[in-house]
Design a protein around this motif. Structure first.
Motif, PDB file in Angstrom:
ATOM      1  N   SER A  37     -29.217  -2.562 -11.316  1.00  0.00           N
ATOM      2  CA  SER A  37     -30.049  -2.468 -12.518  1.00  0.00           C
ATOM      3  C   SER A  37     -30.868  -3.734 -12.738  1.00  0.00           C
ATOM      4  N   GLN A  40     -33.838  -3.461 -10.493  1.00  0.00           N
ATOM      5  CA  GLN A  40     -34.801  -2.512 -11.050  1.00  0.00           C
ATOM      6  C   GLN A  40     -35.570  -3.130 -12.210  1.00  0.00           C
ATOM      7  N   ASP A  41     -34.862  -3.832 -13.084  1.00  0.00           N
ATOM      8  CA  ASP A  41     -35.518  -4.476 -14.220  1.00  0.00           C
ATOM      9  C   ASP A  41     -36.499  -5.558 -13.768  1.00  0.00           C
ATOM     10  N   THR A  42     -36.142  -6.277 -12.712  1.00  0.00           N
ATOM     11  CA  THR A  42     -36.955  -7.399 -12.247  1.00  0.00           C
ATOM     12  C   THR A  42     -38.114  -6.961 -11.349  1.00  0.00           C
TER      13      THR A  42
END
Length: 184
Positions: A37, A40-42
């Motif tokens: 996650s 994905q966020d980065t």
């Protein structure tokens, strides 16, 4: 083969595998540092999925190329040890090399099995390979832990291997580096 060098196919495999392992280790460190996650966020979903896909692809390539490398080593052998090596250096070199060969077979195999047990696709470029084992969350967690420990072991062994190579190249200047060089 020239007596003082590995064969050209062995040298090409050495450097090709080295590059693949370096890329796979960098991706693995990103997975460890960020988690799925966090990646994905980065970086977004597309980059995250590509990182996982090509990490798996690199692992499958390393496994296949290492099998080929072992076959070539058994068939073609290795040059005689350099006479400038002490008995301790010869033993350390052989031990590190043997452990690296073993771990570069074990590491991708553990990754393959961990991925399959986690119910994730075992990807090789755009193909999905057989998982080899069924889905089992607890087993997947154990195998991923072992995969991570194997990666740490490979990093330690690579550090020793590179330190030894640099010692021979920069300090001893005894021609050991020429044995695996692609040049000349």
């Amino acid at each position: 083969m020239q007596e003082d060098r590995y064969s050209l196919p062995q040298r090409v495999l050495h450097w090709g595998i080295a590059g693949l392992v370096a890329l796979a280790l960098v991706a693995g460190m990103l997975f460890f540092a960020f988690g799925f996650s966090g990646l994905q966020d980065t970086f977004g979903g597309a980059v995250t999925n590509a990182l996982y896909k090509y990490h798996k692809t690199a692992g499958v390539l390393v496994l296949g190329l290492m099998i080929l490398r072992v076959v070539l080593r058994l068939r073609l052998g290795a040059p005689a040890p350099v006479t400038s090596l002490t008995d301790l250096e010869r033993r350390l070199s052989a031990g590190v090399q043997l452990l690296l060969y073993a771990m570069l077979l074990v590491l991708p195999a553990l990754g393959w099995l961990a991925t399959a047990a986690g119910g994730f696709p075992v990807e090789f470029f755009n193909w999905t390979l057989p998982g080899l084992i069924g889905k089992d969350k607890a087993l997947s967690e154990l195998l991923f832990t072992l995969h991570g420990l194997a990666a740490l072991t490979v990093m330690l062994l690579l550090g020793l291997h590179i330190a030894g190579a640099l010692r021979h190249w920069l300090i001893k200047r005894d021609g050991v580096m020429r044995r695996m060089s692609l040049l000349g």
